[in-house]
Motif scaffolding. Structure first.
Motif, PDB file in Angstrom:
ATOM      1  N   LEU A 212       3.807   8.406   5.678  1.00 20.38           N
ATOM      2  CA  LEU A 212       4.479   6.987   5.603  1.00 20.38           C
ATOM      3  C   LEU A 212       5.661   6.818   5.773  1.00 20.38           C
ATOM      4  CD1 LEU A 212       2.009   7.009   1.988  1.00 20.38           C
ATOM      5  CD2 LEU A 212       1.911   5.743   4.201  1.00 20.38           C
TER       6      LEU A 212
ATOM      7  N   SER B 266      -2.198   8.808   3.334  1.00 20.74           N
ATOM      8  CA  SER B 266      -3.176   8.133   2.406  1.00 20.74           C
ATOM      9  C   SER B 266      -4.287   9.233   1.883  1.00 20.74           C
ATOM     10  CB  SER B 266      -3.049   6.715   2.526  1.00 20.74           C
ATOM     11  OG  SER B 266      -2.138   5.238   2.984  1.00 20.74           O
TER      12      SER B 266
ATOM     13  N   GLY C 290      -2.957   2.631  -6.465  1.00 12.52           N
ATOM     14  CA  GLY C 290      -3.098   3.395  -4.194  1.00 12.52           C
ATOM     15  C   GLY C 290      -4.022   2.674  -3.507  1.00 12.52           C
TER      16      GLY C 290
ATOM     17  N   GLY D  48       1.083  -0.925   0.191  1.00 12.90           N
ATOM     18  CA  GLY D  48      -0.300  -0.388   0.428  1.00 12.90           C
ATOM     19  C   GLY D  48       0.763   1.308  -0.434  1.00 12.90           C
ATOM     20  N   ASN D  49       2.080   0.684   0.464  1.00 11.23           N
ATOM     21  CA  ASN D  49       2.552   2.499   0.667  1.00 11.23           C
ATOM     22  C   ASN D  49       3.605   3.194  -0.742  1.00 11.23           C
ATOM     23  OD1 ASN D  49       1.729   2.810   4.199  1.00 11.23           O
ATOM     24  ND2 ASN D  49       4.626   3.026   4.197  1.00 11.23           N
TER      25      ASN D  49
ATOM     26  N   SER E 180      -3.692  -0.537  -1.128  1.00 13.32           N
ATOM     27  CA  SER E 180      -3.426  -1.026   0.320  1.00 13.32           C
ATOM     28  C   SER E 180      -4.577  -1.933   0.297  1.00 13.32           C
ATOM     29  CB  SER E 180      -3.911   0.585   0.396  1.00 13.32           C
ATOM     30  OG  SER E 180      -3.685   0.907   1.894  1.00 13.32           O
TER      31      SER E 180
ATOM     32  N   PHE F 249       0.949   4.052  -3.149  1.00 14.24           N
ATOM     33  CA  PHE F 249       0.897   5.934  -2.544  1.00 14.24           C
ATOM     34  C   PHE F 249       1.658   6.376  -3.229  1.00 14.24           C
ATOM     35  CE2 PHE F 249      -2.962   4.067  -0.412  1.00 14.24           C
ATOM     36  CZ  PHE F 249      -4.431   5.094  -1.502  1.00 14.24           C
TER      37      PHE F 249
END
Length: 294
Positions: free
Chosen positions: A139, A272, A249, A96-97, A253, A100
């Motif tokens: 993040l 996010s 993204g 997820g990180n 995530s 994004f």
């Protein structure tokens, strides 16, 4: 008019499908890296991707001039740098990180154009950069305010994506995108093979999960999305495409939380949301202005 709206809806759904596959690819790769080293994963992925696109568009690829072939191969090497760095990053951060942070390229592209051309892109871009920077800090910084190695590598990967987009804009105008993809895949395959041979031992035993991830990332995650995106953008606008692709993204995530058990803390959620807001502002404001003038 209704038929035109239907085609635009189908085009938007096609782009949204591409975004979903992009987000899912990060999740699949993250799960597979326990069975194969990152560089060899990329090398095998682009080997199969190159074979796939050559089988589909090989004749069109060889119809390009030699200079264009060389440019495509070089651009592919720049693009594969994003994949190589991103694959290593997934050893230290979440899918997820990564999704994004890499989506920030849609903001950094006009920012880079501003620096090179000295033409101010508008205050909405400045606002977008500030939002994305704040979100990226959220993040990348943990509770002790130190930078996570994986997220820092994701930022580097995003810069390579930005460079790739700028190179395409500069060197390959009015070129068959299907044919160009073949030479990009060749450049990516060559560079990833060289890096794998230099930095990592040859994998003696590749597990089933890793092979599935390699084949998925090479075919569905590269060849299929390339074709689908080009066809879909015939019926929708570039602004729609940019906004919808930024949702990769969100998909990355969400799928990471569902299938990999990745955490969704309040800090990650807010960070996010800031990045997504920045990306949407960068594309939605110009679209709204254009619609107002129509």
């Amino acid at each position: 008019m209704e038929k035109k709206r239907l085609y635009m809806l189908l085009g938007d759904l096609g782009i949204l499908t591409v975004a979903f596959i992009w987000g899912a690819t990060n999740v699949v790769i993250r799960d597979a890296l326990s069975g194969i080293t990152p560089f060899w994963f990329c090398a095998l992925r682009f080997l199969f991707a190159y074979v796939t696109v050559m089988l589909l568009f090989g004749k069109r690829a060889f119809a390009l001039p030699r200079k264009t072939r060389a440019q495509g191969t070089m651009i592919g090497m720049v693009f594969i740098c994003a994949y190589l760095v991103g694959a290593v990053a997934l050893l230290y951060t979440t899918a997820g990180n990564q999704s994004f942070i890499i989506s920030m390229s849609v903001v950094f592209v006009p920012l880079a154009v501003w620096i090179m051309t000295k033409k101010f892109p508008g205050w909405h871009i400045v606002c977008s950069v500030l939002l994305c920077t704040a979100g990226m800090a959220g993040l990348m910084l943990d509770s002790s305010f130190s930078i996570n190695t994986g997220d820092a590598l994701c930022f580097a990967s995003m810069l390579f994506v930005t460079a790739y987009i700028l190179l395409v804009q500069k060197f390959v105008q009015n070129v068959d995108p299907y044919a160009l993809a073949c030479w990009q895949a060749l450049g990516g395959m060559l560079l990833s093979l060289v890096c794998a041979l230099i930095f990592e031992p040859f994998p003696a035993n590749i597990g089933k999960a890793a092979w599935i991830a390699i084949l998925y990332a090479a075919t569905l995650g590269f060849a299929f999305t390339l074709v689908l995106q080009n066809v879909a953008q015939k019926y929708t606008t570039a602004t729609h495409a940019a906004i919808l692709l930024s949702t990769s993204g969100l998909f990355g995530s969400g799928l990471g939380i569902i299938f990999l058990g990745e955490p969704m803390t309040l800090r990650i959620f807010i960070a996010s949301a800031l990045i997504l807001a920045g990306v949407v502002i960068a594309e939605a404001v110009p679209a709204a202005r254009a619609q107002g003038k129509a």
